[in-house]
Design a protein around this motif. Structure first.
Motif, mmCIF file in Angstrom:
data_model
loop_
_atom_site.group_PDB
_atom_site.id
_atom_site.type_symbol
_atom_site.label_atom_id
_atom_site.label_comp_id
_atom_site.label_asym_id
_atom_site.label_seq_id
_atom_site.Cartn_x
_atom_site.Cartn_y
_atom_site.Cartn_z
ATOM 1 N N GLU A 3 0.833 -1.203 0.000
ATOM 2 C CA GLU A 3 0.000 0.000 0.000
ATOM 3 C C GLU A 3 0.869 1.254 0.000
ATOM 4 O O GLU A 3 0.579 2.216 -0.736
ATOM 5 N N LYS B 227 2.370 1.715 -3.421
ATOM 6 C CA LYS B 227 1.422 1.501 -4.529
ATOM 7 C C LYS B 227 2.001 0.510 -5.540
ATOM 8 O O LYS B 227 2.090 0.783 -6.754
ATOM 9 N N ASP C 195 -4.678 -1.800 1.713
ATOM 10 C CA ASP C 195 -5.243 -1.581 0.381
ATOM 11 C C ASP C 195 -4.231 -2.057 -0.660
ATOM 12 O O ASP C 195 -3.185 -1.445 -0.856
ATOM 13 N N SER D 94 -5.120 -2.641 -3.911
ATOM 14 C CA SER D 94 -5.820 -2.500 -5.192
ATOM 15 C C SER D 94 -4.891 -2.103 -6.332
ATOM 16 O O SER D 94 -5.254 -2.231 -7.501
ATOM 17 N N SER D 95 -3.694 -1.628 -6.014
ATOM 18 C CA SER D 95 -2.738 -1.258 -7.063
ATOM 19 C C SER D 95 -2.118 -2.480 -7.734
ATOM 20 O O SER D 95 -1.561 -2.380 -8.830
ATOM 21 N N THR E 68 -5.947 -12.495 -2.435
ATOM 22 C CA THR E 68 -5.507 -11.189 -2.935
ATOM 23 C C THR E 68 -6.283 -10.704 -4.153
ATOM 24 O O THR E 68 -6.281 -9.501 -4.445
#
Length: 633
Positions: free
Chosen positions: A309, A312, A334, A336-337, A360
């Motif tokens: 996170e 990124k 997070d 999401s990257s 994941t």
């Protein structure tokens, strides 16, 4: 986005049909590649390193221009110390920004020689003598590590080393730790005559433009030792052309300039250097190295998802043992990257693959490479294409893989057909045909048809063009991607007065893929226990990773007609023993009835139910291991 898609086997052919490798006019040398990227991406982030693993801990980021300048300073420094194009610069370092600077500078000035800092001093010294290293870059004495001490001890046994340059990691620490280190720093008293300097201070005295002309031609630029943790590892020679090829693959099939990659793998290994960093260098992307010890660093697994996170991260570079450790922690940040996780170095268990993707939501791609080929050989499709779990995918563009049966001299006896098992043999720009090893004697019989490297791995190619590894013609034990020569274990055990014969193999392990175990046959009339032999092994085998976790005593070891230990029988016993223990621990009413040899899959455990069985539970339990299993009728 990367220039080419790599979702289907046909994509490989499309890349090759577009242009020949020679027609692509890539940079010839690493300096040309470095300059090209620095000119194109100068102010952008190139590499970040943090000595501690916390998501808010201090980190140092170098831009591509800064990395270029410092690497050029290193090259100038090495040349000033007498390093020519054929001379070796060794580094014995954990991960740090200085490690990359020494790596690139060594390739530009001469031949860089990364050495595993976990080896003992005698092995390091042997490698320094083998490569004729003139300069060694290593750590200044630092708490909780003996790398600096071992390096100086090794230099004392390698009179060819004239200069030692020390890196002080204290500069990465913040108050108050940076004030404490000088008070508790271990004192290193060199017992050699080599000149000792501070690496960063020496760098600062040199220009950021080359003081000498870059040769501009292909040549040997790196020496990488094979992974053996015992005995004397072989030293493979890597040319600029192979290094550039590995970088081109990653930059054109995987990374783009906007990507950030986290790579907690060691920079003495080809995976981190050629597969990851050279691809980052070619693409102008950004790579993050957390802690000197990478995945082994304190708190790395606990903080891993938070580091993703923080930076990124788009790509995770990993190995099965690290994936296993990650899956023991929650995904607590997070992520999401993330786009893709790339796994290599050792086979990946099916259950671990499924667990990672479920936890994941990230695609996990398994690939194959080896030190002797400058690394990359194949990988599973990266995007929407079919991923065959257990396969190592489709050979990369400009890589020719043949499945052959050869004699000891490399004479081809037969080229295998679809799904027929033979030895995996590879030709690509990373294969230095004829002269892979620095010791010419070790190149005898290493090539088939004079062009294809015999990998020592057994495998097959299926009807869709996917490569499967089914075993190894050579007996290396691969523990979490770390190669261990069984001969060294056998020699130690044979030195015990009660042991007549010894055979060492890798037994299945849910965490490391396989770990060393051994079987012995005793001298007539001798008595000794397994625990006594294990204690003897711990005392006499230098590398902790190579110490067997199990030693079985047999009345007689299985042998071939000429008296050699027949290891397939030992492997069958180990698979049976480990799988039965796992089934019993899980309370499953089944056992391994036999282990058979499959032409497609290698050794396969055949299970028999002894009562009511939850078959999904069996898949979870035995899916932790890499060896396949099936049910008997």
């Amino acid at each position: 986005m990367p220039r080419y898609t790599y979702d289907q086997p046909s994509d490989r052919d499309a890349v090759e049909n577009e242009k020949t490798w020679e027609a692509r006019n890539n940079p010839v040398t690493v300096y040309q590649l470095l300059k090209k990227t620095a000119d194109a991406h100068g102010p952008e982030s190139a590499v970040s390193f943090q000595i501690l693993s916390g998501p808010k801990d201090k980190a140092e980021t170098l831009s591509w221009r800064q990395l270029h300048d410092k690497s050029v300073q290193a090259a100038n420094l090495f040349r000033s110390l007498g390093v020519g194009e054929k001379d070796a610069v060794a580094f014995i370092l954990p991960n740090a920004n200085e490690t990359l600077i020494a790596l690139i500078g060594g390739m530009v000035a001469g031949v860089v020689n990364p050495i595993n800092p976990l080896l003992d001093a005698e092995q390091i010294a042997a490698l320094l003598r083998e490569t004729g290293a003139k300069v060694v870059v290593t750590l200044k004495g630092f708490p909780k590590t003996d790398v600096g001490q071992k390096a100086h001890e090794a230099v004392a046994m390698a009179p060819n080393v004239a200069h030692v340059l020390e890196v002080d990691l204290n500069r990465y620490l913040t108050f108050p730790k940076n004030l404490i280190v000088p008070l508790i720093r271990p004192k290193v008293k060199p017992a050699h005559k080599a000149d000792v300097q501070d690496f960063n201070a020496a760098l600062a005295r040199h220009n950021t433009t080359l003081d000498f002309a870059d040769g501009g031609v292909d040549r040997v630029a790196a020496y990488f030792h094979t992974g053996g943790t015992t005995g004397m590892p072989k030293v493979a020679q890597h040319k600029y052309s192979g290094i550039v090829y590995n970088g081109w693959l990653g930059a054109n099939l995987l990374f783009d300039p906007d990507d950030t990659i986290i790579c907690p793998l060691p920079l003495f290994h080809v995976f981190a250097v050629h597969v990851v960093f050279m691809a980052v260098l070619t693409a102008g992307a950004h790579v993050v190295f957390p802690t000197p010890a990478g995945y082994r660093g304190e708190g790395v697994f606990d903080n891993f998802w938070k580091l993703v996170e923080r930076w990124k991260v788009n790509f995770i570079i990993t190995v099965p043992t690290a994936i296993s450790a990650m899956m023991q922690r929650p995904v607590d940040a997070d992520v999401s990257s993330l786009k893709v996780a790339f796994s290599g170095s050792a086979p990946l268990p099916v259950e671990l693959f499924n667990r990672f993707e479920k936890a994941t939501g990230v695609t996990l791609v398994e690939g194959y490479g080896l030190t002797e080929a400058t690394c990359l050989v194949s990988c599973n499709p990266l995007g929407e294409g079919q991923k065959k779990i257990g396969s190592v995918g489709v050979p990369f563009p400009y890589t020719d893989v043949k499945i052959l049966q050869c004699d000891g001299d490399g004479v081809v006896l037969k080229e295998c057909g679809v799904d027929e098992v033979g030895e995996i043999c590879v030709a690509n720009p990373g294969v230095f045909a004829g002269s892979t090893y620095t010791d010419e004697a070790k190149n005898n019989g290493l090539f088939a048809m004079g062009t294809h490297l015999r990998t020592g791995d057994l495998g097959r190619i299926d009807e869709d063009g996917y490569l499967w590894i089914t075993g190894r013609a050579k007996d290396l034990i691969i523990r979490g991607g770390h190669n261990i020569d069984p001969a060294e274990i056998e020699e130690v055990l044979a030195g015990h007065p009660a042991v007549a014969f010894a055979g060492a193999i890798g037994q299945p392990d849910a965490f490391s893929g396989e770990i060393p175990c051994a079987y012995v046959e005793l001298v007539t009339g001798a008595t000794v226990t397994s625990d006594e032999l294990l204690a003897y092994a711990r005392e006499h085998i230098h590398e902790r990773a190579a110490v067997p976790k199990y030693i079985g005593i047999l009345d007689e070891l299985p042998k071939t007609a000429v008296g050699k230990v027949f290891k397939p029988e030992l492997r069958r016993d180990a698979i049976t023993r480990i799988y039965n223990a796992a089934l019993e621990a899980a309370g499953i009413n089944a056992h391994v009835e036999e282990v058979v040899e499959s032409k497609k899959l290698g050794l396969v455990a055949r299970l028999k139910a002894t009562g009511e069985v939850d078959y999904e539970q069996v898949n979870h339990v035995l899916g932790e291991f890499t060896r396949p299993f099936e049910w008997m009728d």
